[in-house]
Design an enzyme around this catalytic site. Structure first.
Site, PDB file in Angstrom:
ATOM      1  N   SER A 117       0.847  -1.189   0.000  1.00  0.00           N
ATOM      2  CA  SER A 117       0.000   0.000   0.000  1.00  0.00           C
ATOM      3  C   SER A 117       0.881   1.237   0.000  1.00  0.00           C
ATOM      4  CB  SER A 117      -0.888   0.021   1.238  1.00  0.00           C
ATOM      5  OG  SER A 117      -1.416   1.343   1.393  1.00  0.00           O
ATOM      6  N   ASP A 148      -4.756   3.626  -1.770  1.00  0.00           N
ATOM      7  CA  ASP A 148      -5.808   3.906  -0.792  1.00  0.00           C
ATOM      8  C   ASP A 148      -6.369   5.317  -0.955  1.00  0.00           C
ATOM      9  OD1 ASP A 148      -6.046   1.525   0.878  1.00  0.00           O
ATOM     10  OD2 ASP A 148      -3.952   1.922   1.428  1.00  0.00           O
ATOM     11  N   HIS A 153      -8.426   1.143  -3.835  1.00  0.00           N
ATOM     12  CA  HIS A 153      -9.335   0.893  -2.708  1.00  0.00           C
ATOM     13  C   HIS A 153     -10.001   2.209  -2.324  1.00  0.00           C
ATOM     14  CE1 HIS A 153      -9.519  -0.364   1.851  1.00  0.00           C
ATOM     15  NE2 HIS A 153     -10.724  -0.243   1.325  1.00  0.00           N
ATOM     16  N   MET A 189     -12.141   4.415  -0.117  1.00  0.00           N
ATOM     17  CA  MET A 189     -12.761   4.587   1.199  1.00  0.00           C
ATOM     18  C   MET A 189     -13.449   5.935   1.149  1.00  0.00           C
ATOM     19  SD  MET A 189      -9.589   2.979   3.305  1.00  0.00           S
ATOM     20  CE  MET A 189      -8.530   3.153   1.883  1.00  0.00           C
ATOM     21  N   ASP A 213      -6.622  -6.591   4.082  1.00  0.00           N
ATOM     22  CA  ASP A 213      -6.058  -5.242   4.173  1.00  0.00           C
ATOM     23  C   ASP A 213      -6.015  -4.779   5.623  1.00  0.00           C
ATOM     24  OD1 ASP A 213      -5.141  -2.730   3.643  1.00  0.00           O
ATOM     25  OD2 ASP A 213      -6.880  -2.085   2.475  1.00  0.00           O
TER      26      ASP A 213
HETATM   27  C1  DX5 Z   1      -6.171   1.187   5.788  1.00  0.00           C
HETATM   28  C2  DX5 Z   1      -5.739   1.004   4.358  1.00  0.00           C
HETATM   29  C3  DX5 Z   1      -4.647   0.015   4.227  1.00  0.00           C
HETATM   30  C4  DX5 Z   1      -3.380   0.417   4.928  1.00  0.00           C
HETATM   31  C5  DX5 Z   1      -2.654  -0.804   5.355  1.00  0.00           C
HETATM   32  O1  DX5 Z   1      -7.283   2.018   5.847  1.00  0.00           O
HETATM   33  O2  DX5 Z   1      -6.815   0.580   3.552  1.00  0.00           O
HETATM   34  O3  DX5 Z   1      -4.393  -0.324   2.869  1.00  0.00           O
HETATM   35  O4  DX5 Z   1      -2.526   1.179   4.134  1.00  0.00           O
HETATM   36  O5  DX5 Z   1      -1.548  -0.397   6.109  1.00  0.00           O
HETATM   37  P1  DX5 Z   1      -0.828  -1.354   7.117  1.00  0.00           P
HETATM   38  O6  DX5 Z   1      -0.287  -2.512   6.312  1.00  0.00           O
HETATM   39  O7  DX5 Z   1       0.255  -0.505   7.687  1.00  0.00           O
HETATM   40  O8  DX5 Z   1      -1.843  -1.806   8.111  1.00  0.00           O
HETATM   41 ZN    ZN Z   2      -6.422  -0.351   1.498  1.00  0.00          ZN
END
Ligand code: DX5
Ligand code: ZN
Length: 228
Positions: free
Chosen positions: A12, A39, A70, A72, A176
């Site tokens: 990510s 993200d 992704h 959000m 994730d």
């Molecule tokens: C969280 C994101 C993830 C995040 C994961 O909201 O969707 O993709 O970057 O990061 P780590 O691997 O550090 O948990």
């Molecule tokens: Zn993510």
């Protein structure tokens, strides 16, 4: 994009240097990333804010593998064409982002992308039961979305249920949040094939020290494959 269930590591870029995305993407791909996870956060569906379609379009020429976006954000539908234009290969929307996830997945596919549906930790596996003939990917969040570097929340039971529900369908299970050498094997054993990792990939490395990214990616992959 060919379908297979082999383990794929998707760093990510939320954990990358935000002033240097192009080189960071090139570095993780050169060091063995299978997909690049992007993200997108809107400061509304999640408390944090990252970047939008113009930035994602600028990342595109640097991504030679798979650009896995992704979202959000809420609402989703009005932005789908912008992410298709930005060059997303996979576009994932949260089931919690609105009342019409079925329509959203249809629109993502109609725009020429693979359609993903993401589930927050509090959302049960059964919520995707009527989406299985539409979804190309189910993203199981193992943290509450919004930030990198959070503590892993175990979702092994949910992943096992999804794996059983999916059967022979060509649907990826992506995990994730909080993936590292300790947690990735749990999810691989439960049936996941795409492992997103932010902090565990970027930790200790930089574009000037990209070999650390490679070591981190190989360690997570070896741990996950060791559980199969
Ligand atoms: C969280 C994101 C993830 C995040 C994961 O909201 O969707 O993709 O970057 O990061 P780590 O691997 O550090 O948990
Ligand atoms: Zn993510």
């Amino acid at each position: 994009m060919m379908f297979d269930r082999s383990i794929k590591i998707a760093p990510s870029i939320l954990s990358a240097d935000f002033a240097n995305f192009g080189q960071e993407i090139q570095a993780i791909e050169a060091q063995g990333a299978d997909w690049v996870h992007v993200d997108v956060m809107d400061g509304h569906f999640v408390p944090n804010l990252t970047f939008g379609p113009m930035a994602v379009k600028a990342f595109r020429p640097h991504v030679k593998t798979v650009m896995d976006v992704h979202l959000m954000i809420s609402p989703v539908d009005r932005y789908i064409d912008a992410y298709a234009d930005a060059g997303a290969d996979v576009l994932t929307a949260h089931i919690e982002a609105g009342p019409h996830i079925h329509r959203t997945l249809q629109a993502i596919k109609a725009a020429g992308m693979k359609a993903g549906v993401a589930l927050n930790p509090g959302t049960p596996a059964e919520s995707v039961a009527h989406l299985l003939d539409l979804a190309d990917l189910i993203c199981v969040m193992t943290v509450n979305p919004g930030f990198g570097g959070q503590k892993y929340i175990d979702m092994a039971g949910k992943v096992r249920s999804l794996r059983e529900m999916i059967g022979d369908r060509e649907i990826h299970i992506e995990i994730d949040g909080g993936m590292d050498t300790n947690t990735a094997p749990l999810m691989a054993a439960a049936g996941a094939d795409v492992l997103v990792a932010g902090s565990a990939v970027f930790r200790g490395g930089s574009v000037n020290k990209p070999e650390v990214y490679g070591e981190n990616i190989r360690a997570i992959r070896a741990a996950a494959e060791g559980a199969l």
